[in-house]
Design an enzyme around this catalytic site. Structure first.
Site, PDB file in Angstrom:
ATOM      1  N   LYS A 176       4.285 -37.835  19.615  1.00  0.00           N
ATOM      2  CA  LYS A 176       4.564 -38.503  20.896  1.00  0.00           C
ATOM      3  C   LYS A 176       3.314 -39.275  21.309  1.00  0.00           C
ATOM      4  O   LYS A 176       2.324 -38.688  21.730  1.00  0.00           O
ATOM      5  CB  LYS A 176       4.924 -37.502  21.997  1.00  0.00           C
ATOM      6  CG  LYS A 176       5.558 -38.230  23.187  1.00  0.00           C
ATOM      7  CD  LYS A 176       5.314 -37.606  24.523  1.00  0.00           C
ATOM      8  CE  LYS A 176       3.974 -37.870  25.110  1.00  0.00           C
ATOM      9  NZ  LYS A 176       3.712 -39.269  25.537  1.00  0.00           N
ATOM     10  N   GLU A 251      -8.395 -32.132  21.217  1.00  0.00           N
ATOM     11  CA  GLU A 251      -9.510 -33.104  21.223  1.00  0.00           C
ATOM     12  C   GLU A 251      -9.549 -33.676  22.629  1.00  0.00           C
ATOM     13  O   GLU A 251      -8.726 -34.525  22.985  1.00  0.00           O
ATOM     14  CB  GLU A 251      -9.249 -34.225  20.211  1.00  0.00           C
ATOM     15  CG  GLU A 251      -9.186 -33.783  18.770  1.00  0.00           C
ATOM     16  CD  GLU A 251     -10.543 -33.402  18.206  1.00  0.00           C
ATOM     17  OE1 GLU A 251     -11.567 -33.721  18.836  1.00  0.00           O
ATOM     18  OE2 GLU A 251     -10.572 -32.749  17.154  1.00  0.00           O
ATOM     19  N   CYS A 285     -13.763 -41.587  24.256  1.00  0.00           N
ATOM     20  CA  CYS A 285     -14.094 -40.184  24.534  1.00  0.00           C
ATOM     21  C   CYS A 285     -15.570 -39.899  24.297  1.00  0.00           C
ATOM     22  O   CYS A 285     -16.186 -39.104  24.987  1.00  0.00           O
ATOM     23  CB  CYS A 285     -13.246 -39.268  23.671  1.00  0.00           C
ATOM     24  SG  CYS A 285     -13.428 -39.602  21.905  1.00  0.00           S
ATOM     25  N   GLU A 386     -16.296 -37.344  33.604  1.00  0.00           N
ATOM     26  CA  GLU A 386     -16.047 -38.412  32.631  1.00  0.00           C
ATOM     27  C   GLU A 386     -15.607 -39.667  33.386  1.00  0.00           C
ATOM     28  O   GLU A 386     -14.641 -39.633  34.147  1.00  0.00           O
ATOM     29  CB  GLU A 386     -14.943 -37.960  31.675  1.00  0.00           C
ATOM     30  CG  GLU A 386     -14.667 -38.928  30.559  1.00  0.00           C
ATOM     31  CD  GLU A 386     -13.521 -38.479  29.640  1.00  0.00           C
ATOM     32  OE1 GLU A 386     -12.504 -37.971  30.141  1.00  0.00           O
ATOM     33  OE2 GLU A 386     -13.645 -38.659  28.416  1.00  0.00           O
TER      34      GLU A 386
HETATM   35  N1  LIG Z   1     -11.904 -35.881  21.815  1.00  0.00           N
HETATM   36  C1  LIG Z   1     -11.360 -36.981  21.330  1.00  0.00           C
HETATM   37  O1  LIG Z   1     -11.430 -37.245  20.134  1.00  0.00           O
HETATM   38  C2  LIG Z   1     -10.639 -37.937  22.244  1.00  0.00           C
HETATM   39  C3  LIG Z   1     -10.199 -39.158  21.719  1.00  0.00           C
HETATM   40  C4  LIG Z   1      -9.535 -40.048  22.555  1.00  0.00           C
HETATM   41  C5  LIG Z   1      -9.332 -39.732  23.898  1.00  0.00           C
HETATM   42  N2  LIG Z   1      -9.775 -38.555  24.377  1.00  0.00           N
HETATM   43  C6  LIG Z   1      -9.606 -38.241  25.806  1.00  0.00           C
HETATM   44  O2  LIG Z   1      -8.346 -38.699  26.265  1.00  0.00           O
HETATM   45  C7  LIG Z   1      -8.408 -38.973  27.660  1.00  0.00           C
HETATM   46  C8  LIG Z   1      -7.745 -40.297  27.959  1.00  0.00           C
HETATM   47  O3  LIG Z   1      -6.472 -40.343  27.451  1.00  0.00           O
HETATM   48  P1  LIG Z   1      -5.149 -40.226  28.355  1.00  0.00           P
HETATM   49  O4  LIG Z   1      -5.402 -40.723  29.736  1.00  0.00           O
HETATM   50  O5  LIG Z   1      -4.030 -40.805  27.562  1.00  0.00           O
HETATM   51  O6  LIG Z   1      -4.987 -38.656  28.432  1.00  0.00           O
HETATM   52  P2  LIG Z   1      -3.787 -37.818  29.025  1.00  0.00           P
HETATM   53  O7  LIG Z   1      -4.179 -36.406  28.904  1.00  0.00           O
HETATM   54  O8  LIG Z   1      -3.365 -38.335  30.345  1.00  0.00           O
HETATM   55  O9  LIG Z   1      -2.577 -38.157  28.043  1.00  0.00           O
HETATM   56  C9  LIG Z   1      -2.664 -37.930  26.660  1.00  0.00           C
HETATM   57  C10 LIG Z   1      -1.278 -37.695  26.100  1.00  0.00           C
HETATM   58  O10 LIG Z   1      -0.764 -36.476  26.668  1.00  0.00           O
HETATM   59  C11 LIG Z   1       0.536 -36.705  27.175  1.00  0.00           C
HETATM   60  N3  LIG Z   1       0.765 -35.751  28.261  1.00  0.00           N
HETATM   61  C12 LIG Z   1       0.485 -35.882  29.575  1.00  0.00           C
HETATM   62  N4  LIG Z   1       0.868 -34.779  30.253  1.00  0.00           N
HETATM   63  C13 LIG Z   1       1.402 -33.920  29.359  1.00  0.00           C
HETATM   64  C14 LIG Z   1       1.955 -32.618  29.430  1.00  0.00           C
HETATM   65  N5  LIG Z   1       2.055 -31.961  30.589  1.00  0.00           N
HETATM   66  N6  LIG Z   1       2.389 -32.038  28.304  1.00  0.00           N
HETATM   67  C15 LIG Z   1       2.291 -32.666  27.114  1.00  0.00           C
HETATM   68  N7  LIG Z   1       1.778 -33.916  26.974  1.00  0.00           N
HETATM   69  C16 LIG Z   1       1.329 -34.532  28.082  1.00  0.00           C
HETATM   70  C17 LIG Z   1       0.528 -38.159  27.589  1.00  0.00           C
HETATM   71  O11 LIG Z   1       1.821 -38.665  27.701  1.00  0.00           O
HETATM   72  C18 LIG Z   1      -0.255 -38.778  26.430  1.00  0.00           C
HETATM   73  O12 LIG Z   1       0.578 -38.978  25.320  1.00  0.00           O
HETATM   74  C19 LIG Z   1      -9.881 -38.974  27.993  1.00  0.00           C
HETATM   75  O13 LIG Z   1     -10.217 -37.796  28.673  1.00  0.00           O
HETATM   76  C20 LIG Z   1     -10.552 -39.015  26.622  1.00  0.00           C
HETATM   77  O14 LIG Z   1     -11.857 -38.472  26.610  1.00  0.00           O
HETATM   78  C21 LIG Z   1     -10.412 -37.644  23.593  1.00  0.00           C
HETATM   79  C1  LIG Z   2     -12.816 -40.525  18.619  1.00  0.00           C
HETATM   80  N1  LIG Z   2     -12.934 -41.950  18.913  1.00  0.00           N
HETATM   81  C2  LIG Z   2     -14.335 -42.284  19.072  1.00  0.00           C
HETATM   82  C3  LIG Z   2     -12.385 -42.709  17.816  1.00  0.00           C
HETATM   83  C4  LIG Z   2     -12.160 -42.329  20.055  1.00  0.00           C
HETATM   84  C5  LIG Z   2     -12.447 -41.626  21.267  1.00  0.00           C
HETATM   85  O1  LIG Z   2     -11.967 -42.014  22.298  1.00  0.00           O
END
Ligand SMILES: NC(=O)c1ccc[n+]([C@@H]2O[C@H](COP(=O)([O-])OP(=O)(O)OC[C@H]3O[C@@H](n4cnc5c(N)ncnc54)[C@H](O)[C@@H]3O)[C@@H](O)[C@H]2O)c1
Ligand SMILES: C[N+](C)(C)CC=O
Length: 490
Positions: A176, A251, A285, A386
């Protein structure tokens, strides 16, 4: 738009069961670029049933690893064939520059290639059995049905880190993607179908997190959840996943420190400190948004950053001279604005930025100016939270111990950097920094061979590298007695 604007369930391209749709917009100008099904719990249930059936009664989990690897190699070739189309889709959907998206597509092909190449290289392990006349071995088996949930900032890159290792290890899956950036994920499912991934093995559900995503986390028929996204969502998923003690890979976010010692190469450190933050408008991230600068060079360093930041060219990601695109959405822009305003209120000093640009050509997009705060301390929320936008905070330090202590003063532990020409000092710092990745004289570098993941609240588990395969494997010990004898105990 030359992609199927549909979900992919049990080998069929389908609309949402409810008939509902969602418009996908370009964050540069708010134009509707696609209209896709808005799946919900019903669609997720159908996809889970397909993946369950394919795992329990299909051939995929017992297909020789060499054959699974060949299919993943074919996916790599198709990504290379459609590289430019994928890059354009990613830039339209996320607003990031086309140059960044092309780089992402290179990385994505590299991930599939890496996993295709190692698919058949691991055959388990023979154990030196303490029992005479016996064979003791460990074999690796797929976990089962995997739910995979991805964010909007690197839609296809984060998907590739999950799809490729799940496929080579013989799992079936339901992905998803973020509801706001599904386009390249739809396209990769087209490519997986073309490459010969069997029906039911890989399923795509679209829609919101609290409906389709929540169903994946809570279903008794899903054996593993791999999630990339925010910390708040990660905690909800962890709680929901406890219903059947799913395997869990999280992650999550980061607030990543970048320590600059006075003996670093000044110009390179300035340049790379900027690179470490401002790609994709800081929506990374691992963005190094928490700069920790040695007192002796603090003022010069800040001045050099600010001078460079004044020159940034914001604009359409498809213009060759654009360096930074918009934020992803109006909602996210409002969050970044609120974060910066709160920073001002708690006493941080705005050295540059702190508002939306006033340029006429940028008014339809979700743009925010590159922003830098000085006079920051660890207690401030602006330092601890963040930003997920183009915002740097700068703290000062005098001693190595102080720099390391500041870098570790965080609930997060995703990544960090150290800039110095003293290699011994660099290694000492790297060893003490509590993060999943530490870069010495570099920042934001990742490749498929090395694992990625966080300490502390930045997550659980690792993606990429050989550890990325372990996430999708169960280890089974098989013991065979070659000379069984009665014990005569009972
Ligand atoms: N550690 C890593 O490698 C990494 C990489 C990329 C992004 N991120 C993190 O992602 C965040 C930004 O992304 P975002 O705004 O899309 O995050 P988010 O948590 O809002 O959403 C991520 C995904 O989770 C889904 N989601 C939301 N609520 C849910 C629930 N209750 N149950 C199941 N799924 C649900 C969303 O639809 C989406 O597909 C930042 O905090 C960033 O640091 C981390
Ligand atoms: C893990 N990386 C760096 C590819 C994307 C993070 O948001």
């Amino acid at each position: 738009m030359n992609i199927k604007q549909l979900q992919y369930i049990n080998g069929e391209w389908v609309k949402a069961a409810s008939g509902e749709t969602r418009d996908i917009i370009n964050p540069f100008n708010q134009e509707v670029i696609a209209t896709v099904p808005e799946g919900n719990e019903t669609d997720a249930k159908a996809a889970i049933a397909a993946a369950r059936e394919a795992f329990d009664h299909g051939d995929w989990s017992t297909t020789p690893a060499t054959e699974r690897g060949a299919i993943v190699r074919r996916i790599t070739e198709l990504i290379e064939r459609d590289h430019e189309e994928l890059a354009v889709l990613e830039s339209l959907d996320t607003g990031k520059t086309i140059i960044e998206s092309r780089g992402d597509m290179d990385d994505i092909a590299g991930v599939f290639r890496y996993y295709a190449e190692i698919a058949d290289k691991e055959g388990g392990e023979l154990i030196a059995s303490p029992v005479p006349d016996s064979v003791s071995k460990v074999v690796h088996e797929p976990v089962g049905v995997c739910g995979q949930i991805t964010p909007w900032n690197y839609p296809l890159l984060q998907a590739s880190w999950k799809l490729a290792p799940a496929l080579i290890t013989g799992n079936t899956l339901i992905m998803k993607p973020s509801e706001i950036t599904p386009l390249t994920t739809i396209k990769i499912f087209e490519l997986m179908e073309e490459a010969g991934v069997p029906k039911g093995v890989a399923n795509l559900v679209l829609g919101a997190g609290h409906t389709a995503g929540a169903e994946l986390s809570a279903s008794l028929d899903v054996d593993l959840i791999s999630f990339t996204g925010g910390i708040v969502t990660g905690k909800k998923i962890m709680q929901a996943a406890s219903v059947n003690v799913k395997k869990l890979a999280l992650e999550l976010g980061g607030k990543n420190p970048n320590i600059i010692f006075a003996d670093a190469d000044f110009d390179t450190a300035v340049d790379q400190a900027l690179n470490g933050v401002f790609f994709h408008a800081g929506q990374i991230c691992s963005a190094g948004t928490r700069l920790i600068v040695e007192d002796k060079i603090h003022d010069d360093f800040v001045n050099a950053l600010v001078e460079r930041m004044k020159q940034f060219k914001l604009g359409d990601g498809f213009d060759n001279d654009t360096q930074m695109g918009p934020l992803i959405s109006a909602e996210h822009l409002a969050k970044v604005e609120a974060y910066v305003n709160a920073g001002v209120e708690e006493g941080a000093t705005l050295a540059i930025g702190g508002s939306r640009p006033t340029e006429a050509g940028l008014q339809d997009g979700f743009f925010y100016l590159p922003t830098l705060f000085t006079d920051c301390t660890s207690e401030m929320n602006v330092v601890q939270d963040e930003a997920f936008g183009p915002v740097i905070t700068v703290e000062r330090f005098q001693t190595e111990e102080e720099a390391v202590a500041i870098s570790n003063d965080s609930i997060y532990g995703l990544a960090g950097g150290v800039w110095t020409n003293d290699i011994v000092k660099a290694e000492r710092c790297a060893k003490k920094m509590r993060m999943g990745t530490v870069w010495i004289n570099d920042f934001n570098l990742y490749f498929p061979h090395a694992p990625w993941g966080g300490f502390k609240q930045s997550g659980i588990g690792r993606e990429l590298g050989k550890l990325g395969i372990e996430e999708y494997s169960e280890s089974k010990h098989i013991f065979q007695n070659l000379n069984p004898q009665p014990m005569n105990w009972f």
